[in-house]
Scaffold this motif. Structure first.
Motif, mmCIF file in Angstrom:
data_model
loop_
_atom_site.group_PDB
_atom_site.id
_atom_site.type_symbol
_atom_site.label_atom_id
_atom_site.label_comp_id
_atom_site.label_asym_id
_atom_site.label_seq_id
_atom_site.Cartn_x
_atom_site.Cartn_y
_atom_site.Cartn_z
ATOM 1 N N SER A 35 27.962 34.900 61.795
ATOM 2 C CA SER A 35 29.054 35.728 61.055
ATOM 3 C C SER A 35 30.206 36.010 62.502
ATOM 4 O O SER A 35 31.517 36.133 62.240
ATOM 5 N N ILE B 25 38.264 32.660 63.469
ATOM 6 C CA ILE B 25 39.481 33.051 62.877
ATOM 7 C C ILE B 25 40.523 33.722 63.659
ATOM 8 O O ILE B 25 41.660 33.241 63.239
ATOM 9 N N SER C 100 42.809 28.427 53.782
ATOM 10 C CA SER C 100 42.467 29.264 52.614
ATOM 11 C C SER C 100 43.443 28.928 51.635
ATOM 12 O O SER C 100 43.207 28.861 50.580
ATOM 13 N N GLY D 237 36.116 32.452 45.685
ATOM 14 C CA GLY D 237 35.732 32.953 46.980
ATOM 15 C C GLY D 237 34.869 31.856 47.819
ATOM 16 O O GLY D 237 35.109 31.748 48.974
ATOM 17 N N TYR D 238 33.996 31.232 47.037
ATOM 18 C CA TYR D 238 33.398 30.109 47.551
ATOM 19 C C TYR D 238 34.075 29.212 48.414
ATOM 20 O O TYR D 238 34.052 28.574 49.375
ATOM 21 N N LEU E 260 32.199 33.348 63.541
ATOM 22 C CA LEU E 260 33.182 32.776 62.585
ATOM 23 C C LEU E 260 34.432 33.658 62.639
ATOM 24 O O LEU E 260 35.506 33.275 62.492
ATOM 25 N N CYS F 183 28.758 23.942 49.011
ATOM 26 C CA CYS F 183 29.648 25.018 48.267
ATOM 27 C C CYS F 183 29.135 25.100 46.937
ATOM 28 O O CYS F 183 28.755 26.148 46.219
ATOM 29 N N ILE G 209 37.417 29.123 48.862
ATOM 30 C CA ILE G 209 38.265 29.388 49.995
ATOM 31 C C ILE G 209 37.380 29.579 51.342
ATOM 32 O O ILE G 209 37.805 29.194 52.427
ATOM 33 N N LEU G 210 36.387 30.343 51.289
ATOM 34 C CA LEU G 210 35.327 30.287 52.447
ATOM 35 C C LEU G 210 35.026 28.895 53.046
ATOM 36 O O LEU G 210 35.248 29.013 54.113
ATOM 37 N N PHE G 211 34.656 27.980 52.190
ATOM 38 C CA PHE G 211 34.345 26.787 52.692
ATOM 39 C C PHE G 211 35.545 26.025 53.046
ATOM 40 O O PHE G 211 35.226 25.333 54.173
ATOM 41 N N VAL H 287 37.701 27.407 55.081
ATOM 42 C CA VAL H 287 37.906 27.916 56.317
ATOM 43 C C VAL H 287 36.760 27.434 57.067
ATOM 44 O O VAL H 287 36.937 27.084 58.490
ATOM 45 N N VAL H 288 35.690 27.440 56.684
ATOM 46 C CA VAL H 288 34.442 26.976 57.474
ATOM 47 C C VAL H 288 34.631 25.459 58.105
ATOM 48 O O VAL H 288 34.213 24.989 58.891
#
Length: 402
Positions: free
Chosen positions: A23, A30, A41, A233-234, A26, A295, A236-238, A240-241
Motif C-alpha cells: 500500500s 500515485i 482513474s 471502486g474496484y 502504491l 478485479c 477504478i482501483l485496478f 490505477v494498479v
C-alpha cells in the motif's frame, strides 16, 4: 535438518507487513505520477458509469425483488432436476444461474450469498454456484467489446455464445470435482417432484419475507446501488494498479499482460489493439472474459466470503478461461463463415455494411431500444432451455422408473 515452519501468527504478521508495504509503494507511485493516475482513474470510471452501472442496476434490483416475492422458490421447484443432476445444486439456485448469465458479475455471487444466508445452500455449494453464475454482462460483450473495440458486432454474438457454453461446461466439471457426493436414485426421485407445489412454495417464501412493497423497493435500490458502488471502486482501483505495474514494475513486458490479468474490459481493449489476426484477438478476448480478471475475482469472493478463501472459485475461473479459448479456436472456421454472412444484417450497429468502416462509439448505442432488449431476450432463452431440459429430465426419470 528439520524444515522451519512458520506459525499461524507469524504468517498473519508477515501478510500484514506485505500488504502495508504494498500500500505504501502504491501511494508513492500515485504521488510520483498524478497525471497518469488521474487518466487511468477516469478511464475506469467512464466504463463503470456508462456501461456497468446502467446495465446491472435493473437486474440487481429485480433479483432481490424476485427473492422477496418467492419467484426464486417457484422457479427452483420447476428446475430442480436440471440443477441437481447437472450441477448437484438445489433447484432454487437455477434463478441465480440465469441472473448471472444475463446481468453479469458480481450479481450471481451476490445472489448465491443471499441463498446461503437463508440457509438454502452450504458454503461449498455457494462457492460452486458463484463459480457457475460468474459471467460477463452480455450487453457489455456485444456493445463495448464486439462493436466498440473490435468493430464487428457479429464477433460479439459469437463471444457471448462461447462465453456462456464454456461457463456451463466448466461449472459442470467443477460440480463433479468439488461436490463429490453423487445424487442417488432415491434422492433424485424424492426431489424431482417436491412437495408442496411451486405455487405453495412461492407463497410460503413471500410470507416468510414479510416486507411491504414500499420497504422492499427502498431496500432493493439501496442494496443494488451499494453493490455497484463497490464494483466501480474496484474498476477504478485496478485501472490505477495496471498503470503502475506497467510503468514501474514491468516496463518491458507486453502491453497486454497486466490488463489481461487484472480487468476484463481493459484487457479486451488491449488485445483488440494488437496486430494479430482476428482469430488470435477473439480467442484471447474469449479467454479473458472467461477468467474474469483479478478485479472480478475480488468482487465475487468479497460477496461470497467462501471458507476456502476463494481457491475453488479461482480454479473455476481458470478452467472457464481455458475452455473459452479452446472452444473459440476450434469453432473458428464455421464462426468466420457465419460472421461474413451476418455482417450486412448487423450493419445498424456500426452504421455501415462494410467491415472497414469506423464503428459507432459504444456509448451512443444506448438510445437504440433493440439493444436494450438483448438481456431480456437472453434471459427468456435461458429460461426456455432450462425449462425444456427440466421437462426432458422428468420424462426420462419417469420412463426409467417404470
Amino acid at each position: 535438518m528439520q524444515a522451519y515452519k512458520m506459525s499461524p501468527v507469524r504468517r498473519q504478521q508477515a501478510m500484514t507487513l506485505l500488504l502495508g508495504a504494498g500500500s505504501l509503494l502504491l501511494v508513492a507511485a500515485i504521488v510520483a505520477s498524478p497525471d497518469d493516475v488521474f487518466q487511468a482513474s477516469l478511464q475506469g470510471l467512464t466504463i463503470w458509469w456508462k456501461i456497468v452501472f446502467p446495465a446491472m442496476l435493473p437486474f440487481l434490483m429485480l433479483s432481490e425483488m424476485l427473492l422477496a416475492f418467492g419467484a426464486v422458490h417457484a422457479l427452483g421447484h420447476l428446475l430442480q432436476p436440471v440443477m441437481q443432476r447437472w450441477f448437484r445444486l438445489p433447484g432454487a439456485s437455477a434463478w441465480v444461474l440465469v441472473l448471472g448469465m444475463s446481468s453479469g458479475f458480481p450479481a450471481g455471487a451476490r445472489a448465491a450469498r443471499q441463498l446461503e444466508e437463508r440457509g438454502e445452500l452450504t458454503s461449498r455449494q455457494s462457492s460452486i454456484l458463484g463459480t457457475a453464475s460468474h459471467f460477463c454482462n452480455p450487453l457489455s460483450i456485444l456493445i463495448v467489446i464486439g462493436t466498440g473495440f473490435i468493430g464487428k458486432p457479429e464477433i460479439g454474438y459469437i463471444l457471448i455464445a462461447v462465453h456462456v457454453l464454456s461457463g456451463l461446461l466448466s461449472a459442470w466439471i467443477m460440480a463433479r470435482w468439488v461436490l463429490h457426493k453423487p445424487v442417488t436414485a432415491a434422492a433424485s426421485a424424492s426431489t424431482v417432484i417436491p412437495q408442496p407445489g411451486w405455487l405453495e412454495a412461492m407463497h410460503s417464501a413471500r410470507l416468510g419475507d414479510g416486507r411491504s412493497f414500499g420497504r422492499l423497493l427502498g431496500e432493493t435500490v439501496k442494496n443494488a446501488v451499494q453493490s455497484l458502488l463497490m464494483t466501480g471502486g474496484y474498476m477504478i482501483l485496478f485501472s490505477v494498479v495496471i498503470l503502475i505495474l506497467m510503468k514501474y514494475i514491468t516496463p518491458g513486458a507486453p502491453a497486454v499482460l497486466w490488463p489481461a490479468i487484472m480487468e476484463v474490459h481493459i484487457g479486451s481493449y488491449a488485445f483488440s489493439q494488437t496486430d494479430g489476426t482476428m482469430l488470435w484477438q477473439a480467442a484471447w478476448i474469449s479467454a479473458i472474459l472467461g477468467a474474469g480478471g483479478l478485479c472480478g475475482w475480488f468482487q465475487a469472493v468479497s460477496m461470497l466470503k467462501p471458507a476456502d478463501g476463494g481457491a475453488v472459485f479461482g480454479i473455476g475461473r481458470l478452467l472457464h478461461g481455458g475452455l473459452a479459448f479452446a472452444m473459440l479456436w476450434l469453432l473458428w472456421p464455421p464462426v468466420q463463415r457465419w460472421a461474413a454472412s451476418a455482417e450486412p444484417a448487423l450493419a445498424f450497429l456500426t452504421g455501415s455494411g462494410t467491415s472497414g468502416s469506423m464503428p459507432v462509439h459504444p456509448f451512443t448505442l444506448w438510445g437504440q431500444w433493440e439493444i436494450l432488449l438483448l438481456p431480456a431476450g437472453l434471459m427468456a432463452t435461458c429460461l426456455s432451455v432450462l425449462a425444456l431440459a427440466s421437462w426432458l429430465t422428468r420424462l426420462l426419470s419417469r420412463a426409467a422408473s417404470r
